[in-house]
Design a protein around this motif. Structure first.
Motif, PDB file in Angstrom:
ATOM      1  N   VAL A   1       0.841  -1.192   0.000  1.00 14.94           N
ATOM      2  CA  VAL A   1       0.000   0.000   0.000  1.00 14.94           C
ATOM      3  C   VAL A   1       0.879   1.245   0.000  1.00 14.94           C
ATOM      4  CG1 VAL A   1      -1.738   1.326   1.248  1.00 14.94           C
ATOM      5  CG2 VAL A   1      -1.886  -1.164   1.195  1.00 14.94           C
ATOM      6  N   GLN A   2       0.561   2.170  -0.857  1.00 16.78           N
ATOM      7  CA  GLN A   2       1.257   3.449  -0.862  1.00 16.78           C
ATOM      8  C   GLN A   2       0.259   4.542  -0.505  1.00 16.78           C
ATOM      9  OE1 GLN A   2       3.022   3.587  -4.831  1.00 16.78           O
ATOM     10  NE2 GLN A   2       4.984   2.937  -3.976  1.00 16.78           N
ATOM     11  N   LEU A   3       0.727   5.477   0.314  1.00 12.48           N
ATOM     12  CA  LEU A   3      -0.112   6.586   0.745  1.00 12.48           C
ATOM     13  C   LEU A   3       0.438   7.890   0.185  1.00 12.48           C
ATOM     14  CD1 LEU A   3      -0.543   5.686   4.534  1.00 12.48           C
ATOM     15  CD2 LEU A   3      -2.022   5.043   2.631  1.00 12.48           C
ATOM     16  N   GLN A   4      -0.464   8.760  -0.210  1.00 12.61           N
ATOM     17  CA  GLN A   4      -0.051  10.060  -0.720  1.00 12.61           C
ATOM     18  C   GLN A   4      -0.873  11.136  -0.033  1.00 12.61           C
ATOM     19  OE1 GLN A   4      -0.008  10.449  -4.984  1.00 12.61           O
ATOM     20  NE2 GLN A   4       0.718  12.556  -4.928  1.00 12.61           N
ATOM     21  N   ALA A   5      -0.183  11.999   0.693  1.00 15.87           N
ATOM     22  CA  ALA A   5      -0.839  13.096   1.394  1.00 15.87           C
ATOM     23  C   ALA A   5      -0.806  14.351   0.539  1.00 15.87           C
ATOM     24  CB  ALA A   5      -0.150  13.354   2.724  1.00 15.87           C
ATOM     25  N   SER A   6      -1.882  15.105   0.594  1.00 14.66           N
ATOM     26  CA  SER A   6      -1.954  16.361  -0.159  1.00 14.66           C
ATOM     27  C   SER A   6      -2.914  17.307   0.540  1.00 14.66           C
ATOM     28  CB  SER A   6      -2.414  16.090  -1.593  1.00 14.66           C
ATOM     29  OG  SER A   6      -3.710  15.520  -1.602  1.00 14.66           O
ATOM     30  N   GLY A   7      -2.947  18.544   0.064  1.00 14.10           N
ATOM     31  CA  GLY A   7      -3.908  19.505   0.587  1.00 14.10           C
ATOM     32  C   GLY A   7      -3.327  20.560   1.501  1.00 14.10           C
ATOM     33  N   GLY A   8      -2.040  20.461   1.805  1.00 13.51           N
ATOM     34  CA  GLY A   8      -1.430  21.464   2.663  1.00 13.51           C
ATOM     35  C   GLY A   8      -1.308  22.805   1.939  1.00 13.51           C
ATOM     36  N   GLY A   9      -0.910  23.804   2.697  1.00 19.10           N
ATOM     37  CA  GLY A   9      -0.743  25.124   2.121  1.00 19.10           C
ATOM     38  C   GLY A   9      -0.581  26.177   3.189  1.00 19.10           C
ATOM     39  N   CYS A  21      -5.513  11.921   2.159  1.00 19.91           N
ATOM     40  CA  CYS A  21      -4.558  10.818   2.171  1.00 19.91           C
ATOM     41  C   CYS A  21      -5.121   9.747   1.238  1.00 19.91           C
ATOM     42  CB  CYS A  21      -4.384  10.280   3.578  1.00 19.91           C
ATOM     43  SG  CYS A  21      -3.289   8.852   3.691  1.00 19.91           S
ATOM     44  N   SER A  22      -4.524   9.625   0.069  1.00 21.63           N
ATOM     45  CA  SER A  22      -5.008   8.664  -0.926  1.00 21.63           C
ATOM     46  C   SER A  22      -4.186   7.387  -0.849  1.00 21.63           C
ATOM     47  CB  SER A  22      -4.898   9.265  -2.329  1.00 21.63           C
ATOM     48  OG  SER A  22      -5.685  10.431  -2.420  1.00 21.63           O
ATOM     49  N   ALA A  23      -4.872   6.264  -0.826  1.00 15.25           N
ATOM     50  CA  ALA A  23      -4.215   4.969  -0.753  1.00 15.25           C
ATOM     51  C   ALA A  23      -4.229   4.317  -2.135  1.00 15.25           C
ATOM     52  CB  ALA A  23      -4.922   4.076   0.260  1.00 15.25           C
ATOM     53  N   SER A  24      -3.107   3.640  -2.452  1.00  8.77           N
ATOM     54  CA  SER A  24      -3.008   2.983  -3.757  1.00  8.77           C
ATOM     55  C   SER A  24      -3.903   1.752  -3.838  1.00  8.77           C
ATOM     56  CB  SER A  24      -1.557   2.592  -4.036  1.00  8.77           C
ATOM     57  OG  SER A  24      -1.097   1.697  -3.036  1.00  8.77           O
ATOM     58  N   GLY A  25      -4.162   1.160  -2.664  1.00 13.61           N
ATOM     59  CA  GLY A  25      -5.031  -0.002  -2.634  1.00 13.61           C
ATOM     60  C   GLY A  25      -6.300   0.297  -1.872  1.00 13.61           C
ATOM     61  N   SER A  26      -7.047  -0.746  -1.589  1.00 12.72           N
ATOM     62  CA  SER A  26      -8.304  -0.568  -0.881  1.00 12.72           C
ATOM     63  C   SER A  26      -8.070  -0.208   0.586  1.00 12.72           C
ATOM     64  CB  SER A  26      -9.133  -1.848  -0.954  1.00 12.72           C
ATOM     65  OG  SER A  26     -10.258  -1.758  -0.112  1.00 12.72           O
ATOM     66  N   LEU A  27      -8.876   0.720   1.059  1.00 12.69           N
ATOM     67  CA  LEU A  27      -8.797   1.084   2.479  1.00 12.69           C
ATOM     68  C   LEU A  27      -9.253  -0.066   3.373  1.00 12.69           C
ATOM     69  CD1 LEU A  27     -10.077   4.775   2.617  1.00 12.69           C
ATOM     70  CD2 LEU A  27      -7.738   3.947   2.865  1.00 12.69           C
ATOM     71  N   GLU A 113       2.967   0.832   9.534  1.00 14.97           N
ATOM     72  CA  GLU A 113       3.959   0.381   8.554  1.00 14.97           C
ATOM     73  C   GLU A 113       3.882   1.152   7.229  1.00 14.97           C
ATOM     74  OE1 GLU A 113       1.478  -1.427   9.844  1.00 14.97           O
ATOM     75  OE2 GLU A 113       0.680  -2.926   8.429  1.00 14.97           O
ATOM     76  N   TYR A 114       2.831   1.918   7.048  1.00 17.76           N
ATOM     77  CA  TYR A 114       2.687   2.682   5.810  1.00 17.76           C
ATOM     78  C   TYR A 114       2.641   4.175   6.133  1.00 17.76           C
ATOM     79  CZ  TYR A 114       1.068  -1.903   4.279  1.00 17.76           C
ATOM     80  OH  TYR A 114       0.966  -3.250   4.028  1.00 17.76           O
ATOM     81  N   TRP A 115       3.401   4.939   5.378  1.00 16.82           N
ATOM     82  CA  TRP A 115       3.475   6.389   5.592  1.00 16.82           C
ATOM     83  C   TRP A 115       3.405   7.126   4.265  1.00 16.82           C
ATOM     84  CZ3 TRP A 115       3.721   9.021  10.226  1.00 16.82           C
ATOM     85  CH2 TRP A 115       3.875   8.238  11.370  1.00 16.82           C
ATOM     86  N   GLY A 116       2.698   8.239   4.273  1.00 20.29           N
ATOM     87  CA  GLY A 116       2.725   9.149   3.144  1.00 20.29           C
ATOM     88  C   GLY A 116       3.933  10.065   3.248  1.00 20.29           C
ATOM     89  N   GLN A 117       4.133  10.889   2.257  1.00 15.09           N
ATOM     90  CA  GLN A 117       5.338  11.704   2.171  1.00 15.09           C
ATOM     91  C   GLN A 117       5.246  12.998   2.970  1.00 15.09           C
ATOM     92  OE1 GLN A 117       2.892  11.854   0.163  1.00 15.09           O
ATOM     93  NE2 GLN A 117       2.781  13.809  -0.891  1.00 15.09           N
ATOM     94  N   GLY A 118       4.077  13.360   3.458  1.00 12.49           N
ATOM     95  CA  GLY A 118       3.939  14.595   4.221  1.00 12.49           C
ATOM     96  C   GLY A 118       3.511  15.763   3.362  1.00 12.49           C
ATOM     97  N   THR A 119       2.743  16.641   3.961  1.00  9.98           N
ATOM     98  CA  THR A 119       2.308  17.859   3.283  1.00  9.98           C
ATOM     99  C   THR A 119       2.440  19.020   4.263  1.00  9.98           C
ATOM    100  OG1 THR A 119       0.500  18.883   2.004  1.00  9.98           O
ATOM    101  CG2 THR A 119      -0.156  17.466   3.846  1.00  9.98           C
ATOM    102  N   GLN A 120       3.012  20.115   3.817  1.00 13.38           N
ATOM    103  CA  GLN A 120       3.304  21.252   4.689  1.00 13.38           C
ATOM    104  C   GLN A 120       2.052  22.088   4.923  1.00 13.38           C
ATOM    105  OE1 GLN A 120       6.352  22.314   6.202  1.00 13.38           O
ATOM    106  NE2 GLN A 120       4.987  23.768   7.234  1.00 13.38           N
ATOM    107  N   VAL A 121       1.796  22.364   6.189  1.00  7.44           N
ATOM    108  CA  VAL A 121       0.724  23.287   6.576  1.00  7.44           C
ATOM    109  C   VAL A 121       1.376  24.455   7.304  1.00  7.44           C
ATOM    110  CG1 VAL A 121      -1.306  23.618   8.031  1.00  7.44           C
ATOM    111  CG2 VAL A 121      -1.038  21.501   6.715  1.00  7.44           C
ATOM    112  N   THR A 122       1.149  25.644   6.815  1.00  6.31           N
ATOM    113  CA  THR A 122       1.696  26.837   7.443  1.00  6.31           C
ATOM    114  C   THR A 122       0.546  27.771   7.806  1.00  6.31           C
ATOM    115  OG1 THR A 122       3.719  26.667   6.145  1.00  6.31           O
ATOM    116  CG2 THR A 122       3.267  28.786   7.198  1.00  6.31           C
ATOM    117  N   VAL A 123       0.470  28.108   9.092  1.00  8.52           N
ATOM    118  CA  VAL A 123      -0.596  28.973   9.577  1.00  8.52           C
ATOM    119  C   VAL A 123       0.035  30.295   9.996  1.00  8.52           C
ATOM    120  CG1 VAL A 123      -2.544  29.201  11.150  1.00  8.52           C
ATOM    121  CG2 VAL A 123      -1.812  26.926  10.391  1.00  8.52           C
TER     122      VAL A 123
END
Length: 125
Positions: A1-9, A21-27, A113-123
């Motif tokens: 399973v691969q995870l991809q995090a997005s949406g930061g800003g 957090c999008s998973a390459s396989g089924s949740l 055991e599965y981690w996404g790459q991280g997304t930066q959130v700046t407030v």
């Protein structure tokens, strides 16, 4: 399973962001999906988790402001963050496990055991 995090800003204090957090396989293969954050010079801390797609847990600091949810059709877990604070500036990571961890182990990053790459959130203040 691969995870991809997005949406930061970049957002002003009091603003909102929704992380994905999008998973390459089924949740369905993942028993727990969690969101962590790590600020510079600090340890990675658990923000929220969702167990078996329905049991939500939150850190005390985000209760009432953050919501974790799961869309099985899109194989995606979301973290809706409202009323953000400058001290919540960090890299946010999604993590998951297919195991059956005990509740007390959920805050421990080694549980996942599965981690996404991280997304930066700046407030900004």
């Amino acid at each position: 399973v691969q995870l991809q995090a997005s949406g930061g800003g970049l957002v002003q204090a009091g603003g909102s962001l929704r992380l994905s957090c999008s998973a390459s396989g089924s949740l369905h293969s993942l028993s727990v999906v969690a969101w962590y954050r790590q600020a510079p010079g600090k340890l990675r801390e658990l923000v929220a988790s969702i167990i078996s797609g329905r049991i939500e847990n939150y850190s005390d600091s985000v209760k009432g402001r953050f919501t974790i949810s799961r869309d099985n059709d899109k194989n995606t877990v979301y973290l809706q963050m409202n009323n953000l604070k400058p001290e919540e500036t960090a890299v946010y990571y999604c993590a998951a496990t297919a195991g059956r961890p005990i509740v007390s182990s959920l805050p421990n990053p080694a549980t996942y055991e599965y981690w996404g790459q991280g997304t930066q959130v700046t407030v900004s203040s």
